[in-house]
Design a protein around this motif. Structure first.
Motif, short mmCIF file in Angstrom:
data_model
loop_
_atom_site.label_atom_id
_atom_site.label_comp_id
_atom_site.label_asym_id
_atom_site.label_seq_id
_atom_site.Cartn_x
_atom_site.Cartn_y
_atom_site.Cartn_z
N GLN A 5 0.83 -1.20 0.00
CA GLN A 5 0.00 0.00 0.00
C GLN A 5 0.87 1.26 0.00
OE1 GLN A 5 -3.34 0.40 -0.34
NE2 GLN A 5 -3.36 -1.79 -0.75
N HIS A 62 0.64 4.04 -2.96
CA HIS A 62 0.31 5.43 -2.67
C HIS A 62 1.43 6.37 -3.14
CE1 HIS A 62 -3.45 5.50 -0.32
NE2 HIS A 62 -3.13 4.26 -0.01
N LEU A 108 1.33 6.57 -6.93
CA LEU A 108 0.21 7.39 -7.41
C LEU A 108 0.58 8.87 -7.39
CD1 LEU A 108 -2.78 7.70 -8.27
CD2 LEU A 108 -3.33 7.88 -5.85
N VAL A 155 -1.62 0.15 -9.42
CA VAL A 155 -2.12 1.40 -8.83
C VAL A 155 -3.55 1.65 -9.29
CG1 VAL A 155 -1.88 3.92 -8.84
CG2 VAL A 155 0.14 2.49 -8.53
N TYR A 165 -6.94 1.72 -6.83
CA TYR A 165 -7.68 2.96 -6.63
C TYR A 165 -9.08 2.93 -7.23
CZ TYR A 165 -3.97 4.92 -4.05
OH TYR A 165 -3.06 5.12 -3.05
N TRP A 166 -9.30 2.15 -8.28
CA TRP A 166 -10.69 1.93 -8.72
C TRP A 166 -11.47 1.23 -7.61
CZ3 TRP A 166 -13.78 3.97 -12.04
CH2 TRP A 166 -13.29 4.53 -13.24
N GLU A 219 -10.84 1.37 -4.39
CA GLU A 219 -11.05 2.32 -3.29
C GLU A 219 -12.20 3.28 -3.59
OE1 GLU A 219 -7.71 4.40 -1.79
OE2 GLU A 219 -6.64 2.59 -1.17
N ILE A 220 -12.27 3.72 -4.84
CA ILE A 220 -13.37 4.60 -5.24
C ILE A 220 -14.70 3.87 -5.08
CG2 ILE A 220 -14.43 5.80 -7.20
CD1 ILE A 220 -12.03 7.27 -6.01
N GLU A 238 -11.66 13.56 -5.44
CA GLU A 238 -10.68 12.57 -5.88
C GLU A 238 -9.86 13.06 -7.07
OE1 GLU A 238 -10.44 10.11 -3.91
OE2 GLU A 238 -12.37 10.21 -2.89
N PHE A 294 -6.78 10.91 -8.08
CA PHE A 294 -7.15 9.69 -8.80
C PHE A 294 -7.49 10.00 -10.26
CE2 PHE A 294 -10.71 6.93 -10.19
CZ PHE A 294 -10.01 5.75 -10.32
#
Length: 216
Positions: free
Chosen positions: A16, A20, A23, A64, A68-69, A71-72, A108, A111
């Motif tokens: 993670q 991060h 990103l 990544v 993040y998709w 997480e969204i 976001e 992202f």
């Protein structure tokens, strides 16, 4: 707790941390101009550690995107599962989805800017569709929420369109997501960009799409 569980937990935390850091660097410098060494330094790990988890920078970039998709989805899908939402007619459900997309635009930006960089990277290095399967799967996990609203709208009469559900879904989603990426990535380059706030532009686009689908 067993030693193997602790080791596994440490690996997850390290992964993670790497994702991060990657990103943020991918946004600041672009994926192409970011080195693995820079990601390692930002994540406080050795370069060899990153290569232990990700064979290439392309694999790191794809990972990544996948994370993040997800997480969204985890952060915003709950709004579409509430009883109040389920009781709405199809056009109102679609309107609520557009409101959620507006929140994503406002909250976001990192992202969305990454997505712009990722698209450029994929095109430049001709990354195959097969290598993007897991990434695509995370995106399509969100599809049923909009297609269900479209189907419900046709059934309850709050929406009307002659195209099939997939045609409408992909056209609407690509329109909204492309605008979100544009507004987030370079929506304030020119003085004229300050005339209409990004969130309002997205709201107007969503409203026009709803009218085009026969919503009152």
């Amino acid at each position: 707790m067993g030693e193997s569980w602790i080791r596994r937990r440490q690996m997850e935390q390290r992964t993670q941390q790497i994702l991060h850091s990657a990103l943020e660097l991918f946004y600041e410098k672009g994926i192409d101009d970011t080195s693995i060494e820079e990601v390692a330094k930002a994540a406080n790990v050795g370069t060899a550690t990153i290569y232990r988890y990700f064979e290439t920078k392309a694999e790191l970039a794809i990972s990544v995107g996948i994370v993040y998709w997800q997480e969204i989805a985890d952060k915003y899908i709950g709004m579409m599962l509430q009883e109040e939402y389920r009781g709405l007619c199809g056009s109102r459900q679609l309107q609520q989805i557009f409101i959620i997309l507006e929140k994503v635009l406002e909250e976001e930006s990192l992202f969305l800017r990454f997505l712009q960089e990722f698209d450029i990277f994929v095109r430049k290095y001709k990354i195959s569709k097969e290598r993007l399967n897991d990434y695509e799967e995370k995106i399509l996990n969100l599809k049923p929420y909009m297609t269900d609203a479209l189907k419900k709208g046709l059934n309850d009469g709050s929406l009307y369109f002659s195209y099939n559900i997939d045609e409408v879904y992909f056209s609407v989603m690509h329109t909204m997501l492309s605008l979100m990426q544009k507004l987030s990535y370079n929506g304030s380059m020119l003085l004229s960009d300050e005339i209409v706030k990004p969130a309002l532009q997205l709201r107007i686009a969503g409203g026009l799409l709803l009218k085009g689908l026969g919503a009152e």
